[in-house]
Design an enzyme around this catalytic site. Structure first.
Site, PDB file in Angstrom:
ATOM      1  N   HIS A 130       0.786  -1.212  -0.063  1.00 13.47           N
ATOM      2  CA  HIS A 130      -0.067   0.037   0.024  1.00 13.47           C
ATOM      3  C   HIS A 130       0.629   1.254   0.024  1.00 13.47           C
ATOM      4  CE1 HIS A 130      -3.078  -2.507   2.234  1.00 13.47           C
ATOM      5  NE2 HIS A 130      -3.484  -2.423   0.917  1.00 13.47           N
ATOM      6  N   LYS A 138     -17.191  -8.688   7.946  1.00 14.98           N
ATOM      7  CA  LYS A 138     -17.230  -8.701   9.249  1.00 14.98           C
ATOM      8  C   LYS A 138     -15.863  -9.390  10.105  1.00 14.98           C
ATOM      9  CE  LYS A 138     -22.179  -8.519  10.434  1.00 14.98           C
ATOM     10  NZ  LYS A 138     -23.249  -9.658  10.294  1.00 14.98           N
ATOM     11  N   ARG A 159      -1.699  -5.941  -8.806  1.00 19.26           N
ATOM     12  CA  ARG A 159      -0.933  -6.913  -8.310  1.00 19.26           C
ATOM     13  C   ARG A 159      -0.516  -8.037  -9.636  1.00 19.26           C
ATOM     14  NH1 ARG A 159      -3.295  -6.982  -2.904  1.00 19.26           N
ATOM     15  NH2 ARG A 159      -4.938  -6.710  -3.998  1.00 19.26           N
ATOM     16  N   SER A 211      -2.899  -7.670   2.337  1.00 20.91           N
ATOM     17  CA  SER A 211      -3.360  -7.583   3.749  1.00 20.91           C
ATOM     18  C   SER A 211      -3.566  -9.267   4.133  1.00 20.91           C
ATOM     19  CB  SER A 211      -4.298  -6.688   4.083  1.00 20.91           C
ATOM     20  OG  SER A 211      -3.885  -5.448   3.710  1.00 20.91           O
TER      21      SER A 211
HETATM   22  P1  ADP Z   1      -9.282  -3.793  -1.281  1.00 21.26           P
HETATM   23  O1  ADP Z   1     -10.212  -4.697  -0.251  1.00 21.26           O
HETATM   24  O2  ADP Z   1     -10.306  -2.564  -1.776  1.00 21.26           O
HETATM   25  O3  ADP Z   1      -8.712  -4.664  -2.516  1.00 21.26           O
HETATM   26  P2  ADP Z   1      -7.006  -3.417   0.088  1.00 21.26           P
HETATM   27  O4  ADP Z   1      -6.791  -2.727   1.238  1.00 21.26           O
HETATM   28  O5  ADP Z   1      -6.693  -4.836   0.062  1.00 21.26           O
HETATM   29  O6  ADP Z   1      -8.273  -3.082  -0.316  1.00 21.26           O
HETATM   30  O7  ADP Z   1      -6.071  -2.503  -1.148  1.00 21.26           O
HETATM   31  C1  ADP Z   1      -6.245  -1.279  -1.464  1.00 21.26           C
HETATM   32  C2  ADP Z   1      -5.569  -0.951  -2.900  1.00 21.26           C
HETATM   33  O8  ADP Z   1      -4.123  -1.277  -2.582  1.00 21.26           O
HETATM   34  C3  ADP Z   1      -6.107  -1.781  -3.792  1.00 21.26           C
HETATM   35  O9  ADP Z   1      -5.888  -0.902  -4.990  1.00 21.26           O
HETATM   36  C4  ADP Z   1      -4.797  -3.017  -3.938  1.00 21.26           C
HETATM   37  O10 ADP Z   1      -4.882  -3.451  -5.202  1.00 21.26           O
HETATM   38  C5  ADP Z   1      -3.587  -2.016  -3.642  1.00 21.26           C
HETATM   39  N1  ADP Z   1      -2.742  -3.117  -3.143  1.00 21.26           N
HETATM   40  C6  ADP Z   1      -2.670  -3.781  -2.038  1.00 21.26           C
HETATM   41  N2  ADP Z   1      -1.597  -4.244  -1.926  1.00 21.26           N
HETATM   42  C7  ADP Z   1      -0.942  -3.902  -2.790  1.00 21.26           C
HETATM   43  C8  ADP Z   1       0.467  -4.456  -3.214  1.00 21.26           C
HETATM   44  N3  ADP Z   1       1.311  -5.115  -2.714  1.00 21.26           N
HETATM   45  N4  ADP Z   1       1.142  -3.870  -4.343  1.00 21.26           N
HETATM   46  C9  ADP Z   1       0.472  -2.789  -5.036  1.00 21.26           C
HETATM   47  N5  ADP Z   1      -1.076  -2.561  -4.856  1.00 21.26           N
HETATM   48  C10 ADP Z   1      -1.584  -3.016  -3.704  1.00 21.26           C
END
Ligand code: ADP
Length: 166
Positions: free
Chosen positions: A19, A43, A92, A130
């Site tokens: 992120h 949840k 990704r 995550s």
């Molecule tokens: P969501 O549940 O909306 O995917 P996330 O918190 O998992 O929310 O991810 C938020 C954003 O960050 C998304 O656009 C996701 O693709 C991006 N993201 C998460 N992890 C990575 C990563 N390792 N590299 C690039 N982008 C990421």
């Protein structure tokens, strides 16, 4: 020239270096970035909304170009209310693509003035999510280097107590 701002939406449960990589790179393109933490997550989130926001604020180190907040409802409305002209998402793998492609088109239909911008995941973090970080950490695996130290600490604490956010 007017300031350009973007919203980076997600669950951030918890924030990872993947992120952060996207946030930092978005700041090369936009003057301001708002990290929008979605309320409507499943949840079984490990961290509460307040905890997720606090961790993001902590790891973003008080950078005045970054703001963080919760949002509920339509993302494009939230972005428009904040005066943002773009949504930034990270890509990704090919598996991210289909859903993102649909969402980008739906969001364009809902508000054609807000563009979706995709950034390819940094090569050192393309496998970091995550969800996987939580799974590995809960099984006792080492996730150091994938999340900031403060997140690592909170993960250890939370997983030791076995709590989840209801
Ligand atoms: P969501 O549940 O909306 O995917 P996330 O918190 O998992 O929310 O991810 C938020 C954003 O960050 C998304 O656009 C996701 O693709 C991006 N993201 C998460 N992890 C990575 C990563 N390792 N590299 C690039 N982008 C990421």
């Amino acid at each position: 020239m007017s300031k350009r701002s973007a919203v980076i939406p997600g669950s951030f449960d918890p924030i990872t270096y993947g992120h952060l990589n996207i946030i930092e790179r978005a700041l090369e393109i936009f003057d301001q970035v708002h990290v929008g933490v979605a309320v409507n997550v499943s949840k079984n989130a490990l961290f509460s909304m307040d905890e997720r926001i606090a961790l993001i604020e902590e790891v973003c180190g008080g950078d005045p170009r970054i703001t963080v907040g919760a949002f509920e409802g339509l993302l494009v409305n939230h972005a428009a209310e904040r005066g943002a002209t773009a949504l930034v998402r990270g890509l990704r793998a090919v598996s991210d693509f289909e859903y993102e492609f649909q969402m980008a088109h739906m969001n364009r239909k809902l508000n054609p003035e807000i563009e979706t911008v995709f950034l390819m995941a940094g090569e050192e973090y393309f496998y970091v999510s995550s969800k996987l970080v939580k799974e590995v950490a809960s099984l006792g695996g080492d996730v150091e280097g994938l999340v900031p130290p403060v997140v690592l600490e909170r993960l250890r604490e939370r997983l030791l107590t076995g709590e989840t956010e209801a």
